[in-house]
Design a protein around this motif. Structure first.
Motif, PDB file in Angstrom:
ATOM      1  N   UNK A   1       0.585  -1.292  -0.046  1.00  0.00           N
ATOM      2  CA  UNK A   1      -0.051   0.083  -0.044  1.00  0.00           C
ATOM      3  C   UNK A   1       1.024   1.353   0.102  1.00  0.00           C
ATOM      4  N   UNK A   2       1.532   1.544  -0.937  1.00  0.00           N
ATOM      5  CA  UNK A   2       2.889   2.250  -1.030  1.00  0.00           C
ATOM      6  C   UNK A   2       2.463   3.608  -0.866  1.00  0.00           C
ATOM      7  N   UNK A   3       1.353   4.020  -1.308  1.00  0.00           N
ATOM      8  CA  UNK A   3       1.025   5.502  -1.306  1.00  0.00           C
ATOM      9  C   UNK A   3       0.205   5.871   0.160  1.00  0.00           C
ATOM     10  N   UNK A   4       0.059   5.065   0.873  1.00  0.00           N
ATOM     11  CA  UNK A   4      -0.877   5.279   2.129  1.00  0.00           C
ATOM     12  C   UNK A   4      -0.090   6.376   2.927  1.00  0.00           C
ATOM     13  N   UNK A   5      -0.912   7.521   3.419  1.00  0.00           N
ATOM     14  CA  UNK A   5      -0.334   8.604   3.915  1.00  0.00           C
ATOM     15  C   UNK A   5       0.301   8.571   5.410  1.00  0.00           C
ATOM     16  N   UNK A   6      -0.284   7.444   5.870  1.00  0.00           N
ATOM     17  CA  UNK A   6      -0.044   7.175   7.438  1.00  0.00           C
ATOM     18  C   UNK A   6       1.334   6.652   7.556  1.00  0.00           C
ATOM     19  N   UNK A   7       2.402   7.429   8.178  1.00  0.00           N
ATOM     20  CA  UNK A   7       3.776   6.607   8.151  1.00  0.00           C
ATOM     21  C   UNK A   7       4.452   7.318   9.592  1.00  0.00           C
ATOM     22  N   UNK A   8       5.368   6.622  10.038  1.00  0.00           N
ATOM     23  CA  UNK A   8       5.961   7.253  11.221  1.00  0.00           C
ATOM     24  C   UNK A   8       7.386   7.165  10.677  1.00  0.00           C
ATOM     25  N   UNK A   9       8.210   8.376  10.861  1.00  0.00           N
ATOM     26  CA  UNK A   9       9.811   8.465  10.387  1.00  0.00           C
ATOM     27  C   UNK A   9      10.510   9.101  11.595  1.00  0.00           C
ATOM     28  N   UNK A  10      11.732   8.616  11.496  1.00  0.00           N
ATOM     29  CA  UNK A  10      12.687   9.177  12.444  1.00  0.00           C
ATOM     30  C   UNK A  10      13.013  10.539  11.528  1.00  0.00           C
ATOM     31  N   UNK A  11      13.389  11.641  12.396  1.00  0.00           N
ATOM     32  CA  UNK A  11      13.705  12.998  11.631  1.00  0.00           C
ATOM     33  C   UNK A  11      14.961  12.752  10.504  1.00  0.00           C
ATOM     34  N   UNK A  12      16.035  12.426  11.162  1.00  0.00           N
ATOM     35  CA  UNK A  12      17.219  12.240  10.115  1.00  0.00           C
ATOM     36  C   UNK A  12      16.714  11.434   8.774  1.00  0.00           C
ATOM     37  N   UNK A  13      15.702  10.404   8.835  1.00  0.00           N
ATOM     38  CA  UNK A  13      15.397   9.664   7.686  1.00  0.00           C
ATOM     39  C   UNK A  13      14.460  10.516   6.815  1.00  0.00           C
ATOM     40  N   UNK A  14      13.618  11.270   7.588  1.00  0.00           N
ATOM     41  CA  UNK A  14      12.809  12.147   6.940  1.00  0.00           C
ATOM     42  C   UNK A  14      13.349  13.318   5.961  1.00  0.00           C
ATOM     43  N   UNK A  15      14.487  13.543   6.479  1.00  0.00           N
ATOM     44  CA  UNK A  15      15.196  14.737   6.023  1.00  0.00           C
ATOM     45  C   UNK A  15      16.014  14.096   4.805  1.00  0.00           C
ATOM     46  N   UNK A  16      16.287  12.920   4.749  1.00  0.00           N
ATOM     47  CA  UNK A  16      16.917  12.542   3.779  1.00  0.00           C
ATOM     48  C   UNK A  16      16.195  11.985   2.401  1.00  0.00           C
ATOM     49  N   UNK A  17      14.910  12.154   2.675  1.00  0.00           N
ATOM     50  CA  UNK A  17      14.170  11.692   1.643  1.00  0.00           C
ATOM     51  C   UNK A  17      14.112  12.731   0.277  1.00  0.00           C
ATOM     52  N   UNK A  18      13.744  12.085  -0.889  1.00  0.00           N
ATOM     53  CA  UNK A  18      13.715  13.064  -1.758  1.00  0.00           C
ATOM     54  C   UNK A  18      12.134  13.365  -2.060  1.00  0.00           C
ATOM     55  N   UNK A  19      11.867  14.537  -1.908  1.00  0.00           N
ATOM     56  CA  UNK A  19      10.387  14.680  -1.855  1.00  0.00           C
ATOM     57  C   UNK A  19      10.127  16.060  -2.511  1.00  0.00           C
ATOM     58  N   UNK A  20       9.735  15.560  -3.816  1.00  0.00           N
ATOM     59  CA  UNK A  20       9.390  16.471  -4.878  1.00  0.00           C
ATOM     60  C   UNK A  20       8.512  15.851  -5.660  1.00  0.00           C
ATOM     61  N   UNK A  21       7.947  16.887  -6.573  1.00  0.00           N
ATOM     62  CA  UNK A  21       6.898  16.125  -7.707  1.00  0.00           C
ATOM     63  C   UNK A  21       5.859  15.264  -6.917  1.00  0.00           C
ATOM     64  N   UNK A  22       5.492  13.989  -7.491  1.00  0.00           N
ATOM     65  CA  UNK A  22       4.420  13.584  -6.979  1.00  0.00           C
ATOM     66  C   UNK A  22       5.230  12.187  -6.119  1.00  0.00           C
ATOM     67  N   UNK A  23       6.473  12.335  -5.753  1.00  0.00           N
ATOM     68  CA  UNK A  23       7.348  11.238  -5.298  1.00  0.00           C
ATOM     69  C   UNK A  23       6.859  10.655  -3.961  1.00  0.00           C
ATOM     70  N   UNK A  24       6.041  11.628  -3.128  1.00  0.00           N
ATOM     71  CA  UNK A  24       5.664  11.006  -1.926  1.00  0.00           C
ATOM     72  C   UNK A  24       4.849   9.815  -2.086  1.00  0.00           C
ATOM     73  N   UNK A  25       4.173   9.551  -3.345  1.00  0.00           N
ATOM     74  CA  UNK A  25       3.511   8.306  -3.306  1.00  0.00           C
ATOM     75  C   UNK A  25       4.294   6.925  -3.050  1.00  0.00           C
ATOM     76  N   UNK A  26       5.610   7.343  -3.621  1.00  0.00           N
ATOM     77  CA  UNK A  26       6.665   6.028  -3.649  1.00  0.00           C
ATOM     78  C   UNK A  26       7.544   6.141  -2.605  1.00  0.00           C
ATOM     79  N   UNK A  27       7.319   7.094  -1.565  1.00  0.00           N
ATOM     80  CA  UNK A  27       8.184   7.117  -0.504  1.00  0.00           C
ATOM     81  C   UNK A  27       8.868   6.024  -0.016  1.00  0.00           C
TER      82      UNK A  27
END
Lengths: 336, 320
Positions: A155-181
């Motif tokens: 359920x790759x696009x599900x918006x419910x997630x828990x992240x550690x801050x360093x991990x969250x800051x490492x993610x490429x978040x642009x375009x529509x890519x949050x769906x494949x986070x």
């Protein structure tokens, strides 16, 4: 187990789809408060796509745990998410959609799954209360996603997630890519686990989208395939495509050449033009691949190349390569 | 604490048996050397007891360190992690499978100190399978030497010594560990080679095979392009565009000749003008791509002031 949870930020990107936010807040803040006494809610409104209504703003004014941001124009859900992560202060970030996607009781197991070695916990809505057609859509889409990304997320696009801050800051978040986070997080070497949490009954409306939406999703999947497999080595991808074009072009022209030698006139055969065109396209595609390689070569940095889990021994792990000097380094060498 | 002189970097992936032997061999080899040293294992996400074996060694000898990667990322990222974590001004990389011999380290370092930035080992009497390892590797080395213009005898040998100043300006990504000397040469490194020993594999299986041919070839094309046109990509694209122009021109000329000779049936054939147009358009397209590449280089260079060529001071006082 959860009494010692550090400061928790709940990030809620509010894009096109939203339930009554006051309702979402009251339900989920209770669920969060039960496991993390110290928390904040960061709502990010995606520009003109959505605007906070009066009653919600009033609520936010009276509750010091709520912060509300509004993007200056519409950036999409990914932009809202990125802003929310940047503006939040917690060591742990819980992302929630602006609508009921999972039952409130899911918060506790989600956070509990964020054990020390895990960087990100993502959700799979299960059991699902969706109508059959939607479940079928989801299943087909995820079969494609799993095949392309080589991950097992359900359920790759599900918006419910828990992240550690360093991990969250490492993610490429642009375009529509949050769906494949989750897939991108994996690529970054982050430890991502998926937990099954019950879908909220309100999430299970019948949804049939416009054809354009389906086309976009499929396009997304192929963008992701490219980004996951070839971002570091674009020529490996473009080169392969170019070889197919060149191969086809050369095959066609050589067949025609043989025919010409056998005395058949070829000057007015459209096939010859196709052969020439394919070869020219092959050259152009290879050129594009080389452009990609130039970008990668010049932009390559250490960021995201590797991640150290733990240094051992007589070790402080050095900070990532520090600011490099702007002057040429000089190496000692006796004058000749 | 004395500044560390030599850092030995060993990427390991499931090499539990090798760790103690390797540590001992490095210790023996460097015991007599003048400076201080450290041995840095980079654990590339091993699933066996590699980590705990290294920890045992750490307990025993504080010069041993372990950098544990979060996941298995492959050899290049593992080596990069080791390079970045290393504290010595001389860095030696080697395989963790005991096929390289730490006895060769002092010779490599001595050679480096003659004034080189990189000293590559080449394996004398290589102890690997002939058909699947040695023959492909022989072809690959010839090809790499031809294409990059850097005549390295043995690109596949991990045993190498580098100056930290060189590694600071090199970023390796993807699977570029195969081409370190060629990439170092892009940055102006002075390179030497010495023969090193090679032992047959004692434990485990080789982690390589033949399935990488296409990737190596694609990477080689990239390297060729970078080594010739890294700073001036427009030049490379212009050459290619010139080739396309020549092909287009040839078709155009054939058409003109047919016209002038009043050979009705040839002059009215579609293929000559059409092919000429296709190739002329390709030439224009390639030139535009060259301009895009030029823009990329220009913009990046402004942000990367560290990307100056390696230099050495020939005259004047030496303060460094």
């Amino acid at each position: 187990m959860s009494e010692t949870l550090p400061y928790l930020s709940v990030v809620v990107p509010v894009a096109s789809r939203a339930d009554d936010l006051a309702d979402v807040y009251s339900v989920f803040s209770k669920a969060v408060a039960a496991v993390a006494p110290d928390y904040e809610f960061v709502f990010v409104f995606d520009g003109s796509a959505t605007t906070p209504d009066e009653s919600f703003l009033k609520l936010a004014q009276h509750d010091s745990r709520i912060r509300v941001y509004e993007l200056s124009h519409t950036f999409g859900e990914t932009g809202a998410l990125r802003t929310g992560i940047a503006e939040s202060r917690g060591e742990i970030i819980l992302t929630l959609p602006a609508y009921f996607q999972v039952v409130p009781g899911a918060v506790a197991p989600l956070l509990a799954a964020l054990v020390p070695d895990v960087d990100i916990v993502v959700t799979k809505r299960e059991p699902r209360h969706d109508p059959r057609l939607n479940r079928l859509q989801t299943r087909v889409f995820h079969a494609l996603v799993r095949w392309v990304t080589g991950t097992e997320f359900g359920d790759i696009a599900c918006g419910v997630r828990a992240l550690r801050r360093p991990a969250a800051e490492l993610l490429p978040l642009y375009g529509d890519l949050h769906r494949f986070l989750p897939a991108f997080a994996r690529q970054q070497g982050l430890h991502v686990v998926e937990v099954a949490l019950e879908q909220h009954p309100k999430d299970s409306r019948m949804r049939v989208y416009r054809p354009g939406t389906y086309v976009r999703r499929i396009l997304d999947v192929f963008t992701v395939l490219f980004l996951l497999k070839f971002t570091e080595k674009p020529l490996r991808f473009f080169g392969l495509v170019a070889l197919w074009f060149l191969g086809a072009g050369v095959a066609i022209t050589s067949v025609l050449a043989v025919q010409r030698l056998a005395g058949v006139g070829i000057a007015n055969r459209p096939l010859l033009l196709l052969g020439v065109l394919l070869i020219a396209l092959g050259v152009q595609i290879a050129g594009l691949g080389l452009i990609g390689e130039i970008v990668v070569h010049w932009q390559a940095g250490d960021r995201g190349l590797y991640r150290i889990k733990r240094p051992h021994g007589n070790a402080r792990s050095t900070p990532p390569p520090a600011a490099q000097s702007t002057t040429p380094r000089v190496q000692s060498q006796p004058p000749h | 604490m004395n500044p560390i002189h030599i850092s030995v970097i060993v990427p390991v992936f499931n090499e539990e048996e090798s760790v103690p032997l390797l540590t001992e061999a490095v210790r023996t080899s460097l015991e007599g050397s003048a400076g201080t040293w450290e041995l840095v294992f980079v654990d590339d996400g091993s699933t066996d007891r590699t980590t705990s074996m290294v920890q045992l060694e750490i307990a025993d000898d504080s010069r041993v360190r372990l950098v544990q990667l979060a996941r298995n990322r492959g050899q290049t990222p593992a080596m990069m992690a080791g390079f970045r974590e290393a504290r010595g001004d001389v860095i030696v990389s080697m395989d963790g499978d005991l096929q390289n011999d730490p006895k060769d380290i002092p010779a490599l370092v001595a050679k480096l100190e003659e004034g080189y930035d990189l000293v590559a080992g080449w394996r004398m009497r290589r102890q690997d399978k002939l058909l699947t390892r040695k023959v492909p590797s022989w072809i690959a080395n010839r090809l790499i030497a031809r294409i990059t213009g850097i005549p390295i005898r043995d690109n596949g040998c991990s045993l190498k010594a580098y100056r930290k100043t060189l590694l600071d300006r090199v970023t390796l990504y993807s699977e570029m560990h195969r081409f370190i000397p060629a990439i170092a040469a892009l940055h102006g490194a002075r390179i030497a080679q010495i023969p090193v020993r090679h032992h047959p594999r004692r434990f485990g299986k080789s982690k390589y095979g033949l399935g990488r041919t296409y990737r190596v070839l694609a990477d080689l094309v990239t390297l060729r392009m970078l080594s010739r046109f890294r700073e001036r990509p427009l030049l490379g694209f212009a050459w290619t565009a010139f080739g396309a122009l020549a092909v287009g021109g040839a078709f155009g000329a054939a058409w003109l000749v047919a016209l002038l000779q009043f050979r009705e049936e040839k002059a009215s054939a579609l293929v000559f003008p059409a092919a000429a147009i296709i190739w002329l358009a390709t030439a224009v397209f390639l030139l535009m791509l060259g301009l895009v590449a030029e823009t990329i280089v220009r913009h990046t260079q402004q942000r990367r002031a560290n990307d100056t060529p390696l230099t050495r001071r020939m005259h004047g006082n030496d303060h460094s």
